[in-house]
Design an enzyme around this catalytic site. Structure first.
Site, PDB file in Angstrom:
ATOM      1  N   HIS A  95       8.344  -2.365   9.253  1.00  0.00           N
ATOM      2  CA  HIS A  95       7.566  -2.950  10.349  1.00  0.00           C
ATOM      3  C   HIS A  95       8.236  -2.602  11.677  1.00  0.00           C
ATOM      4  O   HIS A  95       9.467  -2.530  11.761  1.00  0.00           O
ATOM      5  CB  HIS A  95       7.468  -4.480  10.182  1.00  0.00           C
ATOM      6  CG  HIS A  95       6.513  -5.092  11.148  1.00  0.00           C
ATOM      7  ND1 HIS A  95       6.879  -5.385  12.440  1.00  0.00           N
ATOM      8  CD2 HIS A  95       5.204  -5.414  11.037  1.00  0.00           C
ATOM      9  CE1 HIS A  95       5.822  -5.882  13.074  1.00  0.00           C
ATOM     10  NE2 HIS A  95       4.792  -5.909  12.248  1.00  0.00           N
ATOM     11  N   GLU A 167       0.282   0.793  12.583  1.00  0.00           N
ATOM     12  CA  GLU A 167       0.392  -0.277  13.586  1.00  0.00           C
ATOM     13  C   GLU A 167       0.965   0.292  14.877  1.00  0.00           C
ATOM     14  O   GLU A 167       2.185   0.309  15.063  1.00  0.00           O
ATOM     15  CB  GLU A 167       1.318  -1.379  13.077  1.00  0.00           C
ATOM     16  CG  GLU A 167       0.791  -2.115  11.874  1.00  0.00           C
ATOM     17  CD  GLU A 167       1.316  -3.548  11.828  1.00  0.00           C
ATOM     18  OE1 GLU A 167       0.497  -4.452  11.734  1.00  0.00           O
ATOM     19  OE2 GLU A 167       2.535  -3.743  11.919  1.00  0.00           O
TER      20      GLU A 167
HETATM   21  P1  PGA Z   1      -0.670  -8.936  15.713  1.00  0.00           P
HETATM   22  O1  PGA Z   1       0.592  -8.426  14.831  1.00  0.00           O
HETATM   23  O2  PGA Z   1      -1.833  -9.059  14.764  1.00  0.00           O
HETATM   24  O3  PGA Z   1      -0.230 -10.264  16.252  1.00  0.00           O
HETATM   25  O4  PGA Z   1      -0.905  -7.916  16.770  1.00  0.00           O
HETATM   26  C1  PGA Z   1       0.440  -7.434  13.861  1.00  0.00           C
HETATM   27  C2  PGA Z   1       1.769  -7.086  13.234  1.00  0.00           C
HETATM   28  O5  PGA Z   1       2.784  -7.030  13.947  1.00  0.00           O
HETATM   29  O6  PGA Z   1       1.855  -6.857  12.011  1.00  0.00           O
END
Ligand code: PGA
Length: 260
Positions: A95, A167
């Site tokens: 992540h 992401e």
């Molecule tokens: P968010 O976070 O939905 O608050 O943008 C996503 C993540 O960091 O996995």
């Protein structure tokens, strides 16, 4: 496994009562929703979440991170074995908050990814470019590097063994410098086409085409339908909006309604 995944990332939020109540609320509704719901909980929540999940069918506990080694002198870390012992079926790997706050990359992430596979935990490998990379027109180069450094040399015979979550750091609601918006349809298609192609080159047609590709970053009840309608996207990874049962269930319903 259901064709879609709706993944919550609670990050470092909540307490025992919060985790139990949220899991119970989700559990009472998820049986009517056709998606696999995955809860990436802090390790301190494993006990309460796994108890609350007893008897659930399309819902699973997940770790937010695991250590690359089986056990040993690694203060503060959680092993794959420990997560498994509480019934976890998935784990996040890489992540962006782990990459930034714990300087994780390359060999460490590859070792964690392999550790998950070896322990029968389904890794969800997160990857994504920063705002600076995006401004410098480096998106695909950066993503290529992040995927290669983990997946090169890894043998996978089943497309259900792991998933990928794109992401972009600039889209994560809580990240510094966040633009607070999801990518446009064109931006998503450009990235996901590239990633799918790369998976096919790496693992062959059958496996490469069946690996689930997820999107995460500012997913909410009011934008998820648009995101999930992208033909490459099989699920979402949700931070902020996963902390309330109502909004996370609305997201799960929209994911489940994805046309095949
Ligand atoms: P968010 O976070 O939905 O608050 O943008 C996503 C993540 O960091 O996995």
């Amino acid at each position: 496994m259901s064709p879609t995944l709706t993944v919550a990332n609670w990050k470092m939020n909540g307490n025992r009562r919060f985790w139990s109540e949220l899991t119970q609320s989700l559990k009472s509704e998820i049986q009517y929703i056709e998606t696999n719901m995955v809860l990436c909980a802090p390790s301190a929540a494993f006990y309460d979440v796994s108890r609350a999940l007893e008897g659930a069918t399309n819902m699973a506990l997940a770790a937010q991170d695991i250590h690359a080694e089986d056990s040993g002198a690694h203060t503060g870390d959680t092993s794959a074995e420990m997560a498994k012992d509480f019934g976890a079926k998935f784990t996040l790997v890489g992540h962006s908050e782990r990459r930034m706050e714990h300087f994780e990359k390359g060999d460490v992430l590859k070792a964690k990814f392999k550790q998950a596979l070896n322990h029968d935990l389904h890794p969800i490998l997160c990857f994504g470019e920063s705002l600076e990379d995006k401004k410098n027109d480096q998106t695909l180069t950066v993503l290529d590097g992040q995927l290669s450094e983990v997946l090169d040399g890894v043998e996978v015979l089943d497309g259900d063994a792991f998933s990928l979550a794109y992401e972009p750091v600039w889209a994560i609601s809580s990240s510094a410098g966040s633009l607070g918006r999801e990518p446009s349809e064109d931006e998503l298609t450009q990235v996901f086409e590239f990633v799918r192609q790369k998976m096919v080159e790496k693992f062959g047609e059958t496996v490469g085409n069946s690996i689930k590709l997820l999107y995460g970053g500012s997913v909410k009840a009011d934008n998820v339908a648009k995101i999930i309608s992208n033909r490459y996207i099989a699920g979402v990874l949700v931070g902020g909006a996963s902390l309330k049962a109502e909004s996370f269930l609305a997201i799960a319903r929209a994911v489940a309604a994805k046309p095949n």
